[in-house]
Design a protein around this motif. Structure first.
Motif, PDB file in Angstrom:
ATOM      1  N   GLY A  36       0.842  -1.186   0.000  1.00 23.26           N
ATOM      2  CA  GLY A  36       0.000   0.000   0.000  1.00 23.26           C
ATOM      3  C   GLY A  36       0.872   1.227   0.000  1.00 23.26           C
ATOM      4  O   GLY A  36       2.078   1.134  -0.159  1.00 23.26           O
ATOM      5  N   THR A  37       0.256   2.355   0.190  1.00 25.79           N
ATOM      6  CA  THR A  37       1.042   3.580   0.202  1.00 25.79           C
ATOM      7  C   THR A  37       1.693   3.815   1.553  1.00 25.79           C
ATOM      8  O   THR A  37       2.519   4.699   1.691  1.00 25.79           O
ATOM      9  CB  THR A  37       0.164   4.791  -0.181  1.00 25.79           C
ATOM     10  OG1 THR A  37      -0.944   4.835   0.691  1.00 25.79           O
ATOM     11  CG2 THR A  37      -0.283   4.691  -1.614  1.00 25.79           C
ATOM     12  N   VAL A  40      -2.417  -4.331 -10.001  1.00 24.98           N
ATOM     13  CA  VAL A  40      -2.913  -3.036  -9.555  1.00 24.98           C
ATOM     14  C   VAL A  40      -4.335  -2.855 -10.050  1.00 24.98           C
ATOM     15  O   VAL A  40      -4.629  -3.111 -11.222  1.00 24.98           O
ATOM     16  CB  VAL A  40      -2.045  -1.884 -10.112  1.00 24.98           C
ATOM     17  CG1 VAL A  40      -2.571  -0.529  -9.646  1.00 24.98           C
ATOM     18  CG2 VAL A  40      -0.588  -2.062  -9.734  1.00 24.98           C
ATOM     19  N   ARG A  44      -8.387  -0.783  -8.610  1.00 27.02           N
ATOM     20  CA  ARG A  44      -9.100  -0.066  -7.553  1.00 27.02           C
ATOM     21  C   ARG A  44      -9.720  -1.013  -6.538  1.00 27.02           C
ATOM     22  O   ARG A  44      -9.792  -0.708  -5.366  1.00 27.02           O
ATOM     23  CB  ARG A  44     -10.212   0.799  -8.154  1.00 27.02           C
ATOM     24  CG  ARG A  44      -9.693   1.948  -8.976  1.00 27.02           C
ATOM     25  CD  ARG A  44     -10.811   2.684  -9.624  1.00 27.02           C
ATOM     26  NE  ARG A  44     -11.429   1.787 -10.615  1.00 27.02           N
ATOM     27  CZ  ARG A  44     -12.519   2.044 -11.289  1.00 27.02           C
ATOM     28  NH1 ARG A  44     -13.170   3.167 -11.100  1.00 27.02           N
ATOM     29  NH2 ARG A  44     -12.988   1.205 -12.173  1.00 27.02           N
ATOM     30  N   GLY A  87      -4.994   0.607  -6.112  1.00 27.68           N
ATOM     31  CA  GLY A  87      -4.776   1.975  -6.548  1.00 27.68           C
ATOM     32  C   GLY A  87      -5.527   2.266  -7.829  1.00 27.68           C
ATOM     33  O   GLY A  87      -5.957   1.361  -8.536  1.00 27.68           O
ATOM     34  N   ASN A  88      -5.672   3.544  -8.094  1.00 25.51           N
ATOM     35  CA  ASN A  88      -6.366   3.989  -9.295  1.00 25.51           C
ATOM     36  C   ASN A  88      -5.415   4.867 -10.093  1.00 25.51           C
ATOM     37  O   ASN A  88      -5.218   6.039  -9.768  1.00 25.51           O
ATOM     38  CB  ASN A  88      -7.631   4.758  -8.923  1.00 25.51           C
ATOM     39  CG  ASN A  88      -8.454   5.130 -10.131  1.00 25.51           C
ATOM     40  OD1 ASN A  88      -7.998   5.019 -11.266  1.00 25.51           O
ATOM     41  ND2 ASN A  88      -9.669   5.563  -9.887  1.00 25.51           N
ATOM     42  N   GLY A 119      -2.219   8.869  -8.856  1.00 23.19           N
ATOM     43  CA  GLY A 119      -2.371   7.422  -8.730  1.00 23.19           C
ATOM     44  C   GLY A 119      -1.137   6.640  -9.137  1.00 23.19           C
ATOM     45  O   GLY A 119      -0.731   5.697  -8.456  1.00 23.19           O
ATOM     46  N   ASP A 132       1.480   7.087  -6.478  1.00 18.11           N
ATOM     47  CA  ASP A 132       1.207   6.257  -5.298  1.00 18.11           C
ATOM     48  C   ASP A 132       1.652   4.812  -5.515  1.00 18.11           C
ATOM     49  O   ASP A 132       2.243   4.192  -4.631  1.00 18.11           O
ATOM     50  CB  ASP A 132      -0.275   6.292  -4.940  1.00 18.11           C
ATOM     51  CG  ASP A 132      -0.739   7.643  -4.423  1.00 18.11           C
ATOM     52  OD1 ASP A 132       0.122   8.472  -4.030  1.00 18.11           O
ATOM     53  OD2 ASP A 132      -1.958   7.879  -4.429  1.00 18.11           O
ATOM     54  N   VAL A 133       1.361   4.266  -6.693  1.00 16.41           N
ATOM     55  CA  VAL A 133       1.754   2.885  -6.997  1.00 16.41           C
ATOM     56  C   VAL A 133       3.278   2.769  -7.020  1.00 16.41           C
ATOM     57  O   VAL A 133       3.857   1.856  -6.426  1.00 16.41           O
ATOM     58  CB  VAL A 133       1.137   2.410  -8.332  1.00 16.41           C
ATOM     59  CG1 VAL A 133       1.757   1.096  -8.785  1.00 16.41           C
ATOM     60  CG2 VAL A 133      -0.375   2.276  -8.197  1.00 16.41           C
TER      61      VAL A 133
END
Length: 101
Positions: free
Chosen positions: A5-6, A49, A51, A76-77, A83, A86-87
């Motif tokens: 996750g982030t 990956v 949503r 993630g989106n 987005g 973040d990934v």
């Protein structure tokens, strides 16, 4: 199945891919899930990956048990601003390098 996750992710032996590693986006269904399955069948470890965490967790478990590959889950989106960032941060935090995107 390995969840990323982030939040900060600690390096762990289970996060180390020993073979080729591919990132598949929109992996929760359709073409993305089919691409992930085809790569797993060919021995690729995966970063999936999408949503919908529940769907990629299920896909990850299925591909891991069926093909013996590692599948890292990154909810993630990538269609939203930030987005992709973040990934990539989640992968960097986990020290995961990609061979195929």
């Amino acid at each position: 199945m390995l969840k990323l996750g982030t939040d900060s992710v600690k390096q762990d032996e289970s996060l180390v891919s020993t073979g080729p590693l591919a990132l598949v986006t929109s992996a929760s269904k359709g073409i993305g899930a089919a691409i992930a399955a085809a790569l797993a069948e060919r021995g690729f470890d995966l970063v999936v990956v999408a949503r919908r965490r529940d769907r990629i967790e299920h896909l990850s478990q299925t591909l891991s048990s069926t093909h013996g590959v590692k599948a890292f889950v990154v909810p993630g989106n990538i269609g939203h601003p930030g987005g992709v960032h973040d990934v990539l941060n989640a992968l960097t935090d986990a020290r995961i390098g990609l061979s195929h995107v």
